[in-house]
Design an enzyme around this catalytic site. Structure first.
Site, short mmCIF file in Angstrom:
data_model
loop_
_atom_site.label_atom_id
_atom_site.label_comp_id
_atom_site.label_asym_id
_atom_site.label_seq_id
_atom_site.Cartn_x
_atom_site.Cartn_y
_atom_site.Cartn_z
N SER A 1 0.83 -1.21 0.00
CA SER A 1 0.00 0.00 0.00
C SER A 1 0.86 1.25 0.00
O SER A 1 1.95 1.29 0.62
CB SER A 1 -0.85 -0.04 1.27
OG SER A 1 -1.41 1.22 1.53
N TYR B 1 -2.10 -0.32 10.46
CA TYR B 1 -2.37 -0.97 9.16
C TYR B 1 -1.16 -0.84 8.24
O TYR B 1 -0.67 -1.84 7.68
CB TYR B 1 -3.61 -0.35 8.49
CG TYR B 1 -3.69 -0.70 7.03
CD1 TYR B 1 -4.04 -1.99 6.62
CD2 TYR B 1 -3.36 0.24 6.04
CE1 TYR B 1 -4.07 -2.33 5.27
CE2 TYR B 1 -3.39 -0.10 4.70
CZ TYR B 1 -3.74 -1.37 4.31
OH TYR B 1 -3.75 -1.71 2.98
N LYS C 1 1.73 -3.69 6.61
CA LYS C 1 2.11 -3.87 5.21
C LYS C 1 3.63 -3.80 5.04
O LYS C 1 4.24 -4.58 4.33
CB LYS C 1 1.42 -2.82 4.33
CG LYS C 1 -0.08 -3.04 4.20
CD LYS C 1 -0.37 -4.29 3.38
CE LYS C 1 -1.81 -4.74 3.47
NZ LYS C 1 -2.11 -5.95 2.70
#
Ligand code: NAD
Ligand code: WQD
Length: 340
Positions: free
Chosen positions: A127, A151, A155
């Site tokens: 991302s 989050y 990643k």
């Protein structure tokens, strides 16, 4: 022999469009999804959209090594596209352990079962959020990474695990694709983004305003250092993201080990520009009001998309108008999402 691709999270927004793209290009596609954030109805729609069925779909958790091992034993998997993850930034701040467990734990479980079954080829969903609060845009793959929420940290952690695994297992071929802001829908109107509850993301929120499900758009701040003061992002059509994965699989062998690429268009669009483009594409008004900045938001995130262009000879082909038109078609035909 057609190749067999295992798609984790294949019933999700990006996964479902990628399954269609792979099916229409002759791949055998096996889906693993626990449907924590997707409807099982999507599986029928994938087959209908592609005009041919999935090889199989399993309701299973990617952290469940035993279930994964059964899938690998039942299918001659050539490569894996790993979408399955939790993706809500705000939720990750409230429930970080759950995010590490699913996103990092799921990736480790998958890698260990792939290893046991001699499968070495993987495309991983990363991302643009790994770049954090970018000091300048556009962002190249060598721009500094500095996640600002759990989050994004999961990643980046997965990328680092993959890099280390590749450094020690010479057969591994891994592509980590850092998507910018995927939006839009399949042009058929059969597949699209179907968020549960109030959408966190701009495009599905705008679509629900246009269809009359929500009164108006709340614009999170108009005092950013951007041309109109609202946040700028690099929106990319989900079919370009899907196509990017199909092309990526053909380039897994370009180099041994791990490669990292941005998947964006290189074009920045502000919140107000997107709302105006959506109003034009839908023919419906998108009323808005400016509210406080959303905590954790950054002013601008735009990709330098030149690396994939030179490595694969591939670029995105769909513009903001296409993104809005296709998102609107899905919204209009499925005003309550995937009810069947
Ligand atoms: P999504 O939530 O629509 O799809 C994810 C799918 O994975 C869902 O169908 C969900 O049910 C499934 N899933 C989640 N946890 C699982 C588990 N433990 N086992 C099995 N299945 C599980 O999300 P999306 O937008 O399609 O995103 C796909 C991937 O791309 C994610 O890894 C996400 O982090 C990444 N990504 C998304 C965006 C974006 O803006 N949509 C941007 C950058 C990266
Ligand atoms: C876009 C712009 C908001 C909603 C998220 C994740 C990121 C990545 C992509 C997964 C911002 C503004 C939004 C609204 C608004 N996903 N906005 N009103 O935050 O760029 O990125 O999706 O990897 O990790 O954080 O996308 O669509 O939420 O916001 O004004 O109701 O729209 O402030 O400027 P974001 P978004």
């Amino acid at each position: 022999m057609p190749r067999t691709v295992l798609v984790t999270g294949g019933a999700g927004f990006i996964g479902s469009h990628t399954c269609v793209e792979l099916l229409t290009h002759g791949c055998e596609v096996v889906v693993v999804d626990n449907h924590v954030n997707s409807s099982p109805h999507v599986l029928d729609r994938i087959a209908k959209t592609a005009g041919r069925p999935l090889a199989a779909a399993y309701r299973a958790d990617v952290r469940d090594r035993r279930a994964l091992a059964e899938v690998f034993a039942a299918h001659p998997v050539d490569e894996v596209v790993h979408f399955a993850a939790h993706k809500a930034v705000g939720q990750s701040v409230a429930r970080p352990v759950e995010y590490y467990d699913t996103n990092v734990g799921g990736t480790c479980a998958l890698l260990s079962v792939m290893h046991e079954h001699d499968v070495h080829r993987l495309a991983f969903s990363s991302s643009c959020s790994v770049y954090g609060d970018a000091r300048s845009v556009p962002l190249t793959e060598r721009s500094p990474v500095a996640p600002t929420n759990p989050y994004a940290a999961t990643k980046l952690t997965c990328e680092r695990i993959l890099e280390d695994v590749c450094a020690h297992l010479p057969h591994m071929r891994v592509l980590a694709l850092r998507y910018f802001n995927p939006v839009g829908a399949h042009p058929s109107g059969l597949l699209g983004e179907d968020p549960q509850g109030v959408p966190d993301n701009l495009m599905p929120y705008v679509a629900q305003v246009a269809v009359g499900r929500r009164e108006r758009l709340n614009v999170f701040g108009d005092d950013y250092p951007t041309p109109d003061g609202t946040g700028v992002r690099d929106y990319i059509h989900v079919m370009d993201v899907a196509e990017g994965h199909r092309v990526a699989l053909d380039h897994l062998d370009d180099r041994p080990g791990m490669q990292v690429f941005n998947l964006g268009t290189g074009t920045g669009t502000s919140v107000l520009e997107l709302a105006a483009a959506f109003a034009e594409a839908s023919g419906r008004p998108v009323p808005h009001r400016v509210v406080e900045r959303r905590p954790g938001d950054v002013a601008a995130l735009v990709a330098d998309a030149s690396a994939v262009a030179s490595a694969w000879g591939w670029t995105t082909t769909r513009d903001l108008g296409d993104m809005c038109r296709d998102a609107w078609r899905f919204q209009e035909r499925n005003p309550d999402g995937y009810t069947r």
